[in-house]
Design an enzyme around this catalytic site. Structure first.
Site, PDB file in Angstrom:
ATOM      1  N   TYR A   1       7.645 -11.125   9.764  1.00  0.00           N
ATOM      2  CA  TYR A   1       7.962 -10.149   8.720  1.00  0.00           C
ATOM      3  C   TYR A   1       9.314  -9.491   9.022  1.00  0.00           C
ATOM      4  O   TYR A   1      10.176  -9.397   8.139  1.00  0.00           O
ATOM      5  CB  TYR A   1       6.846  -9.095   8.604  1.00  0.00           C
ATOM      6  CG  TYR A   1       7.131  -8.073   7.540  1.00  0.00           C
ATOM      7  CD1 TYR A   1       6.983  -8.392   6.194  1.00  0.00           C
ATOM      8  CD2 TYR A   1       7.571  -6.805   7.871  1.00  0.00           C
ATOM      9  CE1 TYR A   1       7.271  -7.461   5.202  1.00  0.00           C
ATOM     10  CE2 TYR A   1       7.855  -5.872   6.898  1.00  0.00           C
ATOM     11  CZ  TYR A   1       7.703  -6.204   5.566  1.00  0.00           C
ATOM     12  OH  TYR A   1       7.997  -5.284   4.593  1.00  0.00           O
TER      13      TYR A   1
ATOM     14  N   GLU B   1       2.668  -1.688   0.504  1.00  0.00           N
ATOM     15  CA  GLU B   1       3.111  -0.377   1.009  1.00  0.00           C
ATOM     16  C   GLU B   1       2.136   0.719   0.594  1.00  0.00           C
ATOM     17  O   GLU B   1       1.831   1.614   1.385  1.00  0.00           O
ATOM     18  CB  GLU B   1       4.528  -0.050   0.531  1.00  0.00           C
ATOM     19  CG  GLU B   1       5.610  -0.908   1.157  1.00  0.00           C
ATOM     20  CD  GLU B   1       5.808  -0.700   2.654  1.00  0.00           C
ATOM     21  OE1 GLU B   1       5.245   0.251   3.239  1.00  0.00           O
ATOM     22  OE2 GLU B   1       6.534  -1.512   3.248  1.00  0.00           O
TER      23      GLU B   1
ATOM     24  N   TRP C   1       0.686  -0.925   9.756  1.00  0.00           N
ATOM     25  CA  TRP C   1       1.289  -2.051   9.052  1.00  0.00           C
ATOM     26  C   TRP C   1       0.657  -3.359   9.532  1.00  0.00           C
ATOM     27  O   TRP C   1       0.507  -4.299   8.769  1.00  0.00           O
ATOM     28  CB  TRP C   1       2.803  -2.035   9.233  1.00  0.00           C
ATOM     29  CG  TRP C   1       3.489  -3.050   8.387  1.00  0.00           C
ATOM     30  CD1 TRP C   1       4.254  -4.094   8.825  1.00  0.00           C
ATOM     31  CD2 TRP C   1       3.482  -3.149   6.960  1.00  0.00           C
ATOM     32  NE1 TRP C   1       4.716  -4.830   7.754  1.00  0.00           N
ATOM     33  CE2 TRP C   1       4.251  -4.261   6.594  1.00  0.00           C
ATOM     34  CE3 TRP C   1       2.891  -2.385   5.937  1.00  0.00           C
ATOM     35  CZ2 TRP C   1       4.454  -4.648   5.271  1.00  0.00           C
ATOM     36  CZ3 TRP C   1       3.091  -2.768   4.624  1.00  0.00           C
ATOM     37  CH2 TRP C   1       3.858  -3.891   4.301  1.00  0.00           C
TER      38      TRP C   1
END
Length: 183
Positions: A18, A40, A48
């Site tokens: 990522y 998000e 995350w």
């Protein structure tokens, strides 16, 4: 994400790819933009890494992040999503995803699409829009988009600075991607 993401992500099986190929990179495709916003929003209150682990579950649950399909979800879809252990089962986040898909679909009529809407607001003044004005705009436009969510969403796409520290090797790839897209 704690310490600098550029220091902790490289080599990690989820964060590494990522960081190296998505975070801070410009995007134009509507499903990718919708996915990033949805992820998000769902990250709020969680790590995350949790979101990255559930990413494929989100993709399957939300029909590949197809904006038109998600915008048309009804009560049966809400119930299905709230029962799906592959994703974050939070009614406010599920409702925000469906609502925001409808907003994004509407941006096609007003701006040509989500990417064009972002571009129009990024360049509507002689200097770049700051985080506070982006947050106000997002709160007026979308649901479940507070300061942290909006800031991370925009940083993850390069609309706000700070995704990578100076000297991070990803910056060269980001520059090449921006040049290829003409942004």
């Amino acid at each position: 994400m704690g310490s600098c993401y550029c220091d902790i992500a490289p080599g990690h099986p989820l964060h590494g790819p990522y960081h190296d190929h998505e975070y801070g990179f410009p995007q134009r495709d509507e499903p990718v933009l919708f996915e990033r916003l949805l992820l998000e929003i769902n990250q709020a209150g969680l790590s995350w890494e949790t979101i990255l682990r559930k990413r494929e579950g989100f993709r399957l649950a939300y029909d590949g992040f197809d904006v038109d399909t998600v915008a048309d979800y009804g009560e049966a879809d809400r119930a299905r999503l709230l029962a799906d252990a592959r994703i974050i089962r939070n009614r406010l986040k599920v409702d925000a995803a469906i609502h925001n898909a409808g907003v994004i679909r509407g941006l096609r009529d007003t701006h040509g699409g989500f990417a064009q809407w972002l571009d129009a607001h990024a360049s509507e003044s002689s200097r770049p829009r700051d985080k506070a004005s982006w947050v106000k705009l997002f709160k007026r436009t979308f649901r479940f988009t507070g300061g942290e969510i909006t800031g991370e969403f925009l940083m993850s796409l390069g609309y706000l600075p700070g995704a990578h520290r100076a000297g991070c090797p990803a910056l060269r790839r980001i520059a090449a991607a921006r040049k290829a897209l003409g942004v």
